[in-house]
Design a protein around this motif. Sequence first.
Motif, PDB file in Angstrom:
ATOM      1  N   LEU A  74     -10.759 -24.666 -57.202  1.00 16.04           N
ATOM      2  CA  LEU A  74     -10.592 -26.127 -57.195  1.00 16.04           C
ATOM      3  C   LEU A  74     -11.629 -26.797 -58.084  1.00 16.04           C
ATOM      4  CD1 LEU A  74      -9.851 -26.721 -53.405  1.00 16.04           C
ATOM      5  CD2 LEU A  74      -8.294 -27.200 -55.324  1.00 16.04           C
ATOM      6  N   VAL A  77     -10.863 -26.421 -61.982  1.00 12.40           N
ATOM      7  CA  VAL A  77      -9.859 -27.285 -62.605  1.00 12.40           C
ATOM      8  C   VAL A  77     -10.374 -28.719 -62.782  1.00 12.40           C
ATOM      9  CG1 VAL A  77      -7.898 -25.884 -61.873  1.00 12.40           C
ATOM     10  CG2 VAL A  77      -8.646 -27.777 -60.439  1.00 12.40           C
ATOM     11  N   GLU A  78     -11.420 -29.090 -62.054  1.00 10.84           N
ATOM     12  CA  GLU A  78     -12.014 -30.421 -62.202  1.00 10.84           C
ATOM     13  C   GLU A  78     -13.196 -30.427 -63.160  1.00 10.84           C
ATOM     14  OE1 GLU A  78     -12.866 -32.678 -58.680  1.00 10.84           O
ATOM     15  OE2 GLU A  78     -11.333 -31.602 -57.560  1.00 10.84           O
ATOM     16  N   SER A  84     -17.777 -25.665 -66.295  1.00  7.25           N
ATOM     17  CA  SER A  84     -17.009 -24.423 -66.120  1.00  7.25           C
ATOM     18  C   SER A  84     -17.797 -23.229 -66.655  1.00  7.25           C
ATOM     19  CB  SER A  84     -15.629 -24.520 -66.764  1.00  7.25           C
ATOM     20  OG  SER A  84     -15.708 -24.619 -68.157  1.00  7.25           O
ATOM     21  N   GLU A 116      -0.887 -24.787 -54.190  1.00  5.83           N
ATOM     22  CA  GLU A 116      -1.352 -25.692 -55.249  1.00  5.83           C
ATOM     23  C   GLU A 116      -1.446 -24.958 -56.580  1.00  5.83           C
ATOM     24  OE1 GLU A 116      -4.692 -28.329 -54.442  1.00  5.83           O
ATOM     25  OE2 GLU A 116      -4.474 -27.871 -52.304  1.00  5.83           O
ATOM     26  N   GLU A 117      -0.749 -25.492 -57.571  1.00  2.58           N
ATOM     27  CA  GLU A 117      -0.736 -24.885 -58.897  1.00  2.58           C
ATOM     28  C   GLU A 117      -2.136 -24.830 -59.492  1.00  2.58           C
ATOM     29  OE1 GLU A 117      -0.647 -24.508 -63.118  1.00  2.58           O
ATOM     30  OE2 GLU A 117      -1.032 -26.438 -62.175  1.00  2.58           O
ATOM     31  N   SER A 118      -2.957 -25.853 -59.249  1.00  5.39           N
ATOM     32  CA  SER A 118      -4.313 -25.878 -59.800  1.00  5.39           C
ATOM     33  C   SER A 118      -5.162 -24.743 -59.228  1.00  5.39           C
ATOM     34  CB  SER A 118      -4.981 -27.235 -59.544  1.00  5.39           C
ATOM     35  OG  SER A 118      -5.019 -27.520 -58.165  1.00  5.39           O
ATOM     36  N   ARG A 120      -3.953 -21.825 -58.178  1.00 10.38           N
ATOM     37  CA  ARG A 120      -3.433 -20.605 -58.806  1.00 10.38           C
ATOM     38  C   ARG A 120      -4.018 -20.426 -60.206  1.00 10.38           C
ATOM     39  NH1 ARG A 120       1.429 -22.782 -56.708  1.00 10.38           N
ATOM     40  NH2 ARG A 120       2.180 -23.243 -58.811  1.00 10.38           N
ATOM     41  N   ARG A 121      -4.070 -21.522 -60.972  1.00 10.87           N
ATOM     42  CA  ARG A 121      -4.607 -21.490 -62.332  1.00 10.87           C
ATOM     43  C   ARG A 121      -6.097 -21.137 -62.325  1.00 10.87           C
ATOM     44  NH1 ARG A 121      -3.125 -26.658 -63.892  1.00 10.87           N
ATOM     45  NH2 ARG A 121      -5.278 -27.260 -63.892  1.00 10.87           N
ATOM     46  N   GLY A 122      -6.861 -21.812 -61.471  1.00 12.27           N
ATOM     47  CA  GLY A 122      -8.295 -21.544 -61.386  1.00 12.27           C
ATOM     48  C   GLY A 122      -8.585 -20.128 -60.927  1.00 12.27           C
TER      49      GLY A 122
END
Length: 135
Positions: A74, A77-78, A84, A116-118, A120-122
């Motif tokens: 989480l 992605v922010e 990062s 939550e797609e975010s 999964r991406r993270g």
Amino acid sequence: MTGGLESALAEASSPSWTRRARAGRDLASSADVPEAAEVLLRLLLDAEDTAVTRRTAEALARTGTTAAVRLMALALVEADDSRSDWLRTGVHDARVAPDGVPDVVEACGKLAQDREESVRRGAAEISVWASGTSH
């Protein structure tokens, strides 16, 4: 709530970066507690000092639980590019430690199915970091 958890939650608001970083380390094992999770996410994105980001990410990676890795996903992605990079460095620090971070890749695998797609991406990016194929 236990006294240790309450103390760590209070330390997370300290003006001292070392106290906030210590709070991140102390709260990492409580990543599944809503009050702690909210504070850990804030510490991962600490606006004052990247050392807090790095140390909190390292502590969460060492914990290796799905809840801990979900918070890192989480935050990722922010995060801006600089933040990062420090998240990745924290995961790297945990990975190269003598005990490593064997559970992080497994937790990322579980998070590949998160609603939550975010997340999964993270988690997909963190999995690459934790496996040591990128840094």
